[in-house]
Motif scaffolding. Structure first.
Motif, PDB file in Angstrom:
ATOM      1  N   LEU A   1       0.826  -1.207   0.000  1.00  0.00           N
ATOM      2  CA  LEU A   1       0.000   0.000   0.000  1.00  0.00           C
ATOM      3  C   LEU A   1       0.859   1.255   0.000  1.00  0.00           C
ATOM      4  CD1 LEU A   1      -2.855  -0.934   2.513  1.00  0.00           C
ATOM      5  CD2 LEU A   1      -3.010  -0.777   0.016  1.00  0.00           C
ATOM      6  N   THR A   2       1.952   1.244   0.743  1.00  0.00           N
ATOM      7  CA  THR A   2       2.860   2.389   0.770  1.00  0.00           C
ATOM      8  C   THR A   2       3.390   2.692  -0.624  1.00  0.00           C
ATOM      9  OG1 THR A   2       3.533   1.941   3.056  1.00  0.00           O
ATOM     10  CG2 THR A   2       5.024   3.287   1.733  1.00  0.00           C
ATOM     11  N   ALA A   3       3.596   1.643  -1.420  1.00  0.00           N
ATOM     12  CA  ALA A   3       4.108   1.807  -2.785  1.00  0.00           C
ATOM     13  C   ALA A   3       2.992   2.080  -3.790  1.00  0.00           C
ATOM     14  CB  ALA A   3       4.886   0.567  -3.205  1.00  0.00           C
ATOM     15  N   GLY A   4       1.738   2.178  -3.325  1.00  0.00           N
ATOM     16  CA  GLY A   4       0.646   2.566  -4.213  1.00  0.00           C
ATOM     17  C   GLY A   4      -0.054   1.434  -4.941  1.00  0.00           C
TER      18      GLY A   4
ATOM     19  N   VAL B   1      -4.363  -3.813  -3.629  1.00  0.00           N
ATOM     20  CA  VAL B   1      -4.099  -5.072  -2.930  1.00  0.00           C
ATOM     21  C   VAL B   1      -5.380  -5.873  -2.718  1.00  0.00           C
ATOM     22  CG1 VAL B   1      -3.131  -6.140  -0.863  1.00  0.00           C
ATOM     23  CG2 VAL B   1      -2.117  -4.030  -1.769  1.00  0.00           C
ATOM     24  N   LYS B   2      -5.298  -7.156  -3.073  1.00  0.00           N
ATOM     25  CA  LYS B   2      -6.358  -8.113  -2.767  1.00  0.00           C
ATOM     26  C   LYS B   2      -5.794  -9.152  -1.815  1.00  0.00           C
ATOM     27  CE  LYS B   2      -7.475 -11.352  -5.782  1.00  0.00           C
ATOM     28  NZ  LYS B   2      -8.055 -12.003  -6.981  1.00  0.00           N
TER      29      LYS B   2
ATOM     30  N   LEU C   1      -8.259  -2.536   7.407  1.00  0.00           N
ATOM     31  CA  LEU C   1      -7.955  -2.055   6.055  1.00  0.00           C
ATOM     32  C   LEU C   1      -9.093  -2.389   5.096  1.00  0.00           C
ATOM     33  CD1 LEU C   1      -4.185  -3.064   5.812  1.00  0.00           C
ATOM     34  CD2 LEU C   1      -5.105  -0.752   6.053  1.00  0.00           C
ATOM     35  N   VAL C   2      -9.700  -3.556   5.275  1.00  0.00           N
ATOM     36  CA  VAL C   2     -10.837  -3.938   4.439  1.00  0.00           C
ATOM     37  C   VAL C   2     -12.004  -2.997   4.678  1.00  0.00           C
ATOM     38  CG1 VAL C   2     -12.552  -5.729   3.985  1.00  0.00           C
ATOM     39  CG2 VAL C   2     -10.158  -6.369   4.318  1.00  0.00           C
ATOM     40  N   GLN C   3     -12.297  -2.718   5.936  1.00  0.00           N
ATOM     41  CA  GLN C   3     -13.417  -1.846   6.280  1.00  0.00           C
ATOM     42  C   GLN C   3     -13.205  -0.428   5.771  1.00  0.00           C
ATOM     43  OE1 GLN C   3     -13.762  -2.312  10.545  1.00  0.00           O
ATOM     44  NE2 GLN C   3     -14.912  -4.230  10.379  1.00  0.00           N
ATOM     45  N   ARG C   4     -11.971   0.003   5.718  1.00  0.00           N
ATOM     46  CA  ARG C   4     -11.661   1.340   5.203  1.00  0.00           C
ATOM     47  C   ARG C   4     -11.684   1.400   3.688  1.00  0.00           C
ATOM     48  NH1 ARG C   4      -6.066   2.204   7.894  1.00  0.00           N
ATOM     49  NH2 ARG C   4      -5.813   3.303   5.915  1.00  0.00           N
ATOM     50  N   GLY C   5     -11.778   0.252   3.048  1.00  0.00           N
ATOM     51  CA  GLY C   5     -11.764   0.223   1.590  1.00  0.00           C
ATOM     52  C   GLY C   5     -10.374   0.324   1.000  1.00  0.00           C
ATOM     53  N   ALA C   6      -9.338   0.164   1.846  1.00  0.00           N
ATOM     54  CA  ALA C   6      -7.967   0.273   1.359  1.00  0.00           C
ATOM     55  C   ALA C   6      -7.554  -0.965   0.569  1.00  0.00           C
ATOM     56  CB  ALA C   6      -7.007   0.490   2.529  1.00  0.00           C
ATOM     57  N   ILE C   7      -8.164  -2.120   0.893  1.00  0.00           N
ATOM     58  CA  ILE C   7      -7.860  -3.372   0.206  1.00  0.00           C
ATOM     59  C   ILE C   7      -9.160  -4.145   0.007  1.00  0.00           C
ATOM     60  CG2 ILE C   7      -5.548  -3.512   1.213  1.00  0.00           C
ATOM     61  CD1 ILE C   7      -6.617  -5.634   3.125  1.00  0.00           C
TER      62      ILE C   7
ATOM     63  N   LYS D   1     -10.248 -20.238   1.062  1.00  0.00           N
ATOM     64  CA  LYS D   1      -8.953 -20.878   1.005  1.00  0.00           C
ATOM     65  C   LYS D   1      -8.360 -20.630  -0.379  1.00  0.00           C
ATOM     66  CE  LYS D   1     -10.006 -24.580   4.291  1.00  0.00           C
ATOM     67  NZ  LYS D   1     -10.086 -26.053   4.514  1.00  0.00           N
ATOM     68  N   PHE D   2      -7.041 -20.596  -0.459  1.00  0.00           N
ATOM     69  CA  PHE D   2      -6.406 -20.278  -1.732  1.00  0.00           C
ATOM     70  C   PHE D   2      -6.658 -21.358  -2.775  1.00  0.00           C
ATOM     71  CE2 PHE D   2      -2.981 -20.723  -4.779  1.00  0.00           C
ATOM     72  CZ  PHE D   2      -2.995 -19.460  -5.360  1.00  0.00           C
ATOM     73  N   SER D   3      -6.927 -20.911  -3.991  1.00  0.00           N
ATOM     74  CA  SER D   3      -6.930 -21.781  -5.165  1.00  0.00           C
ATOM     75  C   SER D   3      -6.521 -20.930  -6.356  1.00  0.00           C
ATOM     76  CB  SER D   3      -8.310 -22.405  -5.404  1.00  0.00           C
ATOM     77  OG  SER D   3      -9.248 -21.414  -5.767  1.00  0.00           O
ATOM     78  N   GLU D   4      -5.926 -21.561  -7.343  1.00  0.00           N
ATOM     79  CA  GLU D   4      -5.403 -20.820  -8.500  1.00  0.00           C
ATOM     80  C   GLU D   4      -6.496 -20.054  -9.228  1.00  0.00           C
ATOM     81  OE1 GLU D   4      -2.835 -21.563 -12.616  1.00  0.00           O
ATOM     82  OE2 GLU D   4      -3.059 -23.175 -11.128  1.00  0.00           O
ATOM     83  N   GLU D   5      -7.728 -20.561  -9.180  1.00  0.00           N
ATOM     84  CA  GLU D   5      -8.835 -19.916  -9.881  1.00  0.00           C
ATOM     85  C   GLU D   5      -9.145 -18.533  -9.330  1.00  0.00           C
ATOM     86  OE1 GLU D   5      -8.920 -23.023  -8.671  1.00  0.00           O
ATOM     87  OE2 GLU D   5      -8.618 -23.997 -10.628  1.00  0.00           O
ATOM     88  N   LEU D   6      -8.663 -18.232  -8.126  1.00  0.00           N
ATOM     89  CA  LEU D   6      -8.932 -16.926  -7.513  1.00  0.00           C
ATOM     90  C   LEU D   6      -7.964 -15.846  -8.001  1.00  0.00           C
ATOM     91  CD1 LEU D   6      -9.622 -18.058  -3.828  1.00  0.00           C
ATOM     92  CD2 LEU D   6     -11.294 -17.411  -5.577  1.00  0.00           C
ATOM     93  N   LEU D   7      -6.952 -16.255  -8.751  1.00  0.00           N
ATOM     94  CA  LEU D   7      -5.981 -15.284  -9.263  1.00  0.00           C
ATOM     95  C   LEU D   7      -6.523 -14.630 -10.526  1.00  0.00           C
ATOM     96  CD1 LEU D   7      -2.613 -17.224  -8.829  1.00  0.00           C
ATOM     97  CD2 LEU D   7      -3.626 -15.510  -7.307  1.00  0.00           C
ATOM     98  N   GLY D   8      -6.079 -13.373 -10.739  1.00  0.00           N
ATOM     99  CA  GLY D   8      -6.473 -12.635 -11.925  1.00  0.00           C
ATOM    100  C   GLY D   8      -5.256 -12.154 -12.686  1.00  0.00           C
ATOM    101  N   ASP D   9      -5.148 -10.835 -12.850  1.00  0.00           N
ATOM    102  CA  ASP D   9      -4.038 -10.267 -13.615  1.00  0.00           C
ATOM    103  C   ASP D   9      -3.004  -9.612 -12.705  1.00  0.00           C
ATOM    104  OD1 ASP D   9      -5.626  -8.196 -12.745  1.00  0.00           O
ATOM    105  OD2 ASP D   9      -5.586  -7.092 -14.643  1.00  0.00           O
ATOM    106  N   GLU D  10      -2.834 -10.154 -11.504  1.00  0.00           N
ATOM    107  CA  GLU D  10      -1.893  -9.564 -10.552  1.00  0.00           C
ATOM    108  C   GLU D  10      -0.458  -9.605 -11.073  1.00  0.00           C
ATOM    109  OE1 GLU D  10      -5.497 -10.880  -8.419  1.00  0.00           O
ATOM    110  OE2 GLU D  10      -4.050 -11.992  -9.639  1.00  0.00           O
ATOM    111  N   VAL D  11       0.315  -8.597 -10.689  1.00  0.00           N
ATOM    112  CA  VAL D  11       1.727  -8.560 -11.080  1.00  0.00           C
ATOM    113  C   VAL D  11       2.616  -9.147  -9.998  1.00  0.00           C
ATOM    114  CG1 VAL D  11       1.427  -6.586 -12.618  1.00  0.00           C
ATOM    115  CG2 VAL D  11       2.010  -6.190 -10.225  1.00  0.00           C
ATOM    116  N   ILE D  12       2.116  -9.162  -8.759  1.00  0.00           N
ATOM    117  CA  ILE D  12       2.870  -9.707  -7.634  1.00  0.00           C
ATOM    118  C   ILE D  12       1.945 -10.561  -6.776  1.00  0.00           C
ATOM    119  CG2 ILE D  12       3.956  -9.121  -5.406  1.00  0.00           C
ATOM    120  CD1 ILE D  12       5.243  -6.745  -6.706  1.00  0.00           C
ATOM    121  N   LEU D  13       2.448 -11.688  -6.322  1.00  0.00           N
ATOM    122  CA  LEU D  13       1.774 -12.496  -5.315  1.00  0.00           C
ATOM    123  C   LEU D  13       2.711 -12.696  -4.142  1.00  0.00           C
ATOM    124  CD1 LEU D  13      -0.395 -15.658  -5.621  1.00  0.00           C
ATOM    125  CD2 LEU D  13       1.633 -15.725  -4.165  1.00  0.00           C
TER     126      LEU D  13
END
Length: 218
Positions: free
Chosen positions: A32-35, A38-39, A52-58, A64-76
């Motif tokens: 977030l500091t780098a702009g 974030v999901k 942070l979720v309640q503030r709408g920041a993320i 649970k994690f699964s590959e289908e939940l990924l999109g066009d992210e540049v970093i994980l």
């Protein structure tokens, strides 16, 4: 391991953190500091992440994690307390050509160094993969030397950089100029916060190059 250093521009770019605990929170705050946008993917999140979720920041995908939940992210960033989940996230990110940083597990392709930030001034310390604790120790020692006023110092130097480029259009001349200005004496002036004296050094050096400026601006 010899690592190649790089600073990434993630402003406005989608990034994902797998995990919702305190380690994940630290990673989220860095993004977030780098702009970054974030999901978080996690079945549960700690109070800090929830705020942070309640503030709408993320955003938060409660699952649970699964590959289908990924999109066009540049970093994980895999930051759960489960080595199995972290490995799964790493493998999924690698398959999608996503840059991945993993906590306590092999499989990532970049590491986050210990950082010291003063506004846009950013100093990083890395020991490869040998000792994060030693990198953190060095960064803590440097914090005593490089205080908050270094942010203002960078702004001042940036303004002069633009002026110097105008006054000294030759690249080689500018290199010699800054070598003359930014030395041990300049460091001591920075440490003491004596920016006015540092500006006087810059003006004096300009005169030795046969040019003159009064305030570092056009």
């Amino acid at each position: 391991m010899i690592l190649y250093p790089i600073n990434l521009d993630v402003i406005g770019k989608p990034c994902v953190v797998v995990g919702g605990g305190k380690v994940a929170l630290r990673k989220i705050l860095g993004l977030l500091t780098a702009g970054a946008r974030v999901k978080v993917i996690a079945p549960e999140i700690c109070a800090g992440v929830e705020e942070l979720v309640q503030r709408g920041a993320i955003s938060w995908t409660q699952a649970k994690f699964s590959e289908e939940l990924l999109g066009d992210e540049v970093i994980l960033i895999a930051a759960t307390d489960s080595l199995k989940v972290n490995r799964q996230a790493c493998e999924a990110a690698q398959a999608r050509k996503i840059l991945v940083n993993a906590v306590n597990v092999a499989g990532g392709n970049f590491y986050v160094p210990s950082t010291l930030r003063r506004d846009e001034f950013l100093l990083t310390v890395s020991t490869g993969t040998h000792s994060p604790a030693f990198a953190r120790f060095i960064r803590q020692m440097l914090e005593e030397e490089i205080d908050e006023q270094f942010g203002a110092s960078l702004e001042m130097i940036s303004a002069w950089r633009r002026e110097i480029k105008r006054l000294l259009p030759n690249y080689a001349a500018r290199e010699i100029f800054w070598q003359e200005v930014l030395n041990r004496e300049a460091w001591e002036l920075l440490r003491r916060g004596e920016l006015d004296k540092l500006e006087e050094r810059i003006k004096h050096a300009l005169k030795s190059f046969g040019v003159e400026s009064h305030d570092g601006t056009d």
